[in-house]
Scaffold this motif. Structure first.
Motif, short mmCIF file in Angstrom:
data_model
loop_
_atom_site.label_atom_id
_atom_site.label_comp_id
_atom_site.label_asym_id
_atom_site.label_seq_id
_atom_site.Cartn_x
_atom_site.Cartn_y
_atom_site.Cartn_z
N SER A 6 -5.49 -16.41 3.00
CA SER A 6 -5.06 -15.50 1.94
C SER A 6 -6.27 -14.79 1.35
CB SER A 6 -4.34 -16.27 0.83
OG SER A 6 -3.14 -16.82 1.32
N GLY A 7 -6.04 -13.60 0.82
CA GLY A 7 -7.12 -12.85 0.19
C GLY A 7 -7.45 -11.60 0.97
N PHE A 8 -8.61 -11.04 0.68
CA PHE A 8 -9.05 -9.79 1.30
C PHE A 8 -10.44 -10.00 1.92
CE2 PHE A 8 -6.34 -8.99 -2.30
CZ PHE A 8 -5.45 -8.03 -1.85
N ALA A 9 -10.56 -9.66 3.19
CA ALA A 9 -11.84 -9.81 3.88
C ALA A 9 -12.14 -8.55 4.66
CB ALA A 9 -11.82 -11.02 4.81
N VAL A 10 -13.40 -8.11 4.63
CA VAL A 10 -13.82 -6.93 5.39
C VAL A 10 -15.11 -7.25 6.12
CG1 VAL A 10 -14.30 -4.47 5.39
CG2 VAL A 10 -12.84 -5.44 3.59
N GLY A 45 -5.41 -13.30 -5.64
CA GLY A 45 -4.03 -13.72 -5.74
C GLY A 45 -3.11 -12.90 -4.84
N ALA A 46 -1.82 -13.21 -4.89
CA ALA A 46 -0.84 -12.54 -4.04
C ALA A 46 -0.42 -11.22 -4.67
CB ALA A 46 0.37 -13.45 -3.82
N VAL A 47 -1.33 -10.27 -4.65
CA VAL A 47 -1.12 -8.96 -5.26
C VAL A 47 -1.60 -7.87 -4.30
CG1 VAL A 47 -1.24 -9.73 -7.66
CG2 VAL A 47 -3.34 -9.20 -6.44
N TYR A 48 -1.25 -6.63 -4.63
CA TYR A 48 -1.65 -5.50 -3.82
C TYR A 48 -2.88 -4.81 -4.41
CZ TYR A 48 2.73 -5.79 -1.21
OH TYR A 48 3.76 -6.22 -0.42
N TYR A 49 -3.84 -4.47 -3.55
CA TYR A 49 -5.03 -3.75 -3.98
C TYR A 49 -5.36 -2.66 -2.97
CZ TYR A 49 -6.64 -6.95 -7.66
OH TYR A 49 -6.76 -7.68 -8.83
N GLY A 160 -3.04 -12.92 4.05
CA GLY A 160 -4.04 -12.01 3.50
C GLY A 160 -4.21 -10.74 4.30
N THR A 161 -5.18 -9.95 3.92
CA THR A 161 -5.53 -8.71 4.62
C THR A 161 -6.96 -8.83 5.13
OG1 THR A 161 -4.06 -7.33 3.26
CG2 THR A 161 -5.87 -6.23 4.40
N TRP A 162 -7.10 -8.78 6.45
CA TRP A 162 -8.41 -8.90 7.08
C TRP A 162 -8.71 -7.60 7.81
CZ3 TRP A 162 -11.48 -13.55 7.34
CH2 TRP A 162 -10.97 -14.57 6.50
N LEU A 163 -9.85 -7.03 7.50
CA LEU A 163 -10.19 -5.69 7.98
C LEU A 163 -11.57 -5.66 8.63
CD1 LEU A 163 -9.19 -3.80 4.71
CD2 LEU A 163 -7.75 -4.07 6.74
N ASP A 173 -25.78 7.08 25.07
CA ASP A 173 -26.47 7.83 26.13
C ASP A 173 -27.55 8.74 25.56
OD1 ASP A 173 -24.82 6.67 28.06
OD2 ASP A 173 -23.29 8.21 27.80
N GLY A 174 -28.28 8.24 24.54
CA GLY A 174 -29.38 8.98 23.96
C GLY A 174 -28.99 10.02 22.93
N HIS A 175 -27.69 10.22 22.71
CA HIS A 175 -27.21 11.24 21.78
C HIS A 175 -26.81 10.59 20.45
CE1 HIS A 175 -25.31 14.86 20.29
NE2 HIS A 175 -24.18 14.20 20.10
N VAL A 176 -27.37 11.10 19.35
CA VAL A 176 -27.06 10.58 18.02
C VAL A 176 -25.89 11.36 17.43
CG1 VAL A 176 -27.91 10.21 15.66
CG2 VAL A 176 -29.44 9.87 17.63
N SER A 177 -24.90 10.65 16.94
CA SER A 177 -23.73 11.29 16.33
C SER A 177 -23.28 10.46 15.13
CB SER A 177 -22.60 11.43 17.35
OG SER A 177 -22.19 10.15 17.81
N HIS A 178 -22.27 10.95 14.43
CA HIS A 178 -21.76 10.25 13.25
C HIS A 178 -20.25 10.17 13.31
CE1 HIS A 178 -20.66 9.33 9.08
NE2 HIS A 178 -21.88 8.83 8.98
N GLU A 179 -19.73 8.97 13.11
CA GLU A 179 -18.29 8.77 13.03
C GLU A 179 -17.90 8.48 11.59
OE1 GLU A 179 -16.91 5.69 15.59
OE2 GLU A 179 -17.05 6.91 17.41
N LYS A 180 -16.81 9.07 11.14
CA LYS A 180 -16.31 8.83 9.79
C LYS A 180 -16.05 7.34 9.59
CE LYS A 180 -12.32 9.72 6.79
NZ LYS A 180 -13.14 9.72 5.56
N LEU A 181 -16.42 6.82 8.43
CA LEU A 181 -16.15 5.42 8.14
C LEU A 181 -14.63 5.20 8.08
CD1 LEU A 181 -18.80 4.60 5.38
CD2 LEU A 181 -18.94 4.26 7.85
N ARG A 182 -14.18 4.09 8.66
CA ARG A 182 -12.74 3.82 8.69
C ARG A 182 -12.49 2.32 8.63
NH1 ARG A 182 -14.65 4.64 13.71
NH2 ARG A 182 -13.88 3.30 15.41
N LEU A 183 -11.41 1.93 8.00
CA LEU A 183 -10.99 0.54 7.90
C LEU A 183 -9.82 0.29 8.84
CD1 LEU A 183 -11.17 0.15 4.02
CD2 LEU A 183 -12.47 -1.23 5.65
N GLU A 184 -9.87 -0.82 9.57
CA GLU A 184 -8.81 -1.17 10.50
C GLU A 184 -8.37 -2.61 10.27
OE1 GLU A 184 -10.61 -0.72 14.29
OE2 GLU A 184 -10.80 1.47 14.17
N LYS A 185 -7.07 -2.85 10.35
CA LYS A 185 -6.57 -4.21 10.22
C LYS A 185 -6.80 -4.98 11.51
CE LYS A 185 -3.00 -3.59 6.70
NZ LYS A 185 -1.56 -3.76 6.36
#
Length: 230
Positions: A6-10, A45-49, A160-163, A173-185
């Motif tokens: 139970s709880g929230f983990a990232v 606790g058992a609540v939504y966040y 719980g919610t685990w992310l 392959d030697g190329h620098v790029s940026h990906e948008k930050l994202r949360l996944e279950k």
């Protein structure tokens, strides 16, 4: 694994050191400077966040209090094109090594190398410097919205919610790029098998004999297939 999760983990698998929070009309729980491969955990606790993460600014009690009295979105509020480089450089694990010897200055997207560094860092540092410069060039064009992530209506009861938090700077392959930050279950087993609780979060999770049966395995970029700069 049952209710002991139970709880929230990232699990932070992004390229940045991040600040995490749980919000219910305003941030109630938070932890700053969660590094790559570390796990943020709270059980209110058992609540939504709403679970969120941001590169900057750091979360403070004062800032949390202000959230209850204003309307706005969570996330980065002080990152601009040139400022992004200044704020993000300390957050990049890629700078641990020869490149850390360089004096990097962002001014309208330009990068400067401090005098006298070449002799100290040696030729090996030039390769890292090229990566750092490429990273700064990419960061200069990253929208502030891409430097934060949130997931609404996450439930802390039951199992719980685990992310996992992904995204940020990467090199393929030697190329620098940026990906948008994202949360996944994901499943609790994935988080525990690919990360390690922060010191503060460990104390929040390992509070029962049942929870102590589930050991955090620690982080391995090879095992988690991370695509960091170095």
């Amino acid at each position: 694994m049952g209710n002991e999760t139970s709880g929230f983990a990232v699990l932070n698998l992004s390229s940045y050191t991040l600040h995490f929070g749980l919000s219910m009309g305003g941030t109630v729980y938070y932890e700053n400077k969660v590094k790559h491969g570390e796990i943020f955990y709270r059980w209110p606790g058992a609540v939504y966040y709403t679970v969120y993460a941001q590169v900057a600014p750091e979360i403070t009690d004062g800032r949390c209090a202000m959230e209850f009295f204003r309307t706005g979105t969570l996330g980065v509020t002080c990152v601009g094109a040139a400022a992004a480089a200044v704020i993000l450089m300390p957050a990049l694990p890629a700078l641990a090594g020869p490149a850390a010897s360089f004096v990097i200055a962002a001014n309208g997207g330009a990068v400067a190398m401090g005098a006298g560094v070449v002799g100290a860092a040696g030729a090996a540092a030039f390769a890292d410097y090229a990566v750092v410069k490429a990273a700064l060039d990419v960061l200069a064009s990253v929208p502030p919205a891409d430097l934060s992530a949130e997931m609404k209506r996450c439930y802390g009861g039951g199992s719980g919610t685990w992310l996992v938090l992904r995204g940020g700077l990467q090199r393929v392959d030697g190329h620098v790029s940026h990906e948008k930050l994202r949360l996944e279950k994901v499943k609790p087993e994935y988080v525990l098998g690919n990360g390690k609780f922060t010191s503060s979060s460990s104390k929040k999770f390992y509070t029962t004999d049942e929870a102590k049966k589930h050991t955090d395995a620690g982080h391995s970029c090879s095992r988690a297939s991370c695509k960091l700069l170095v």
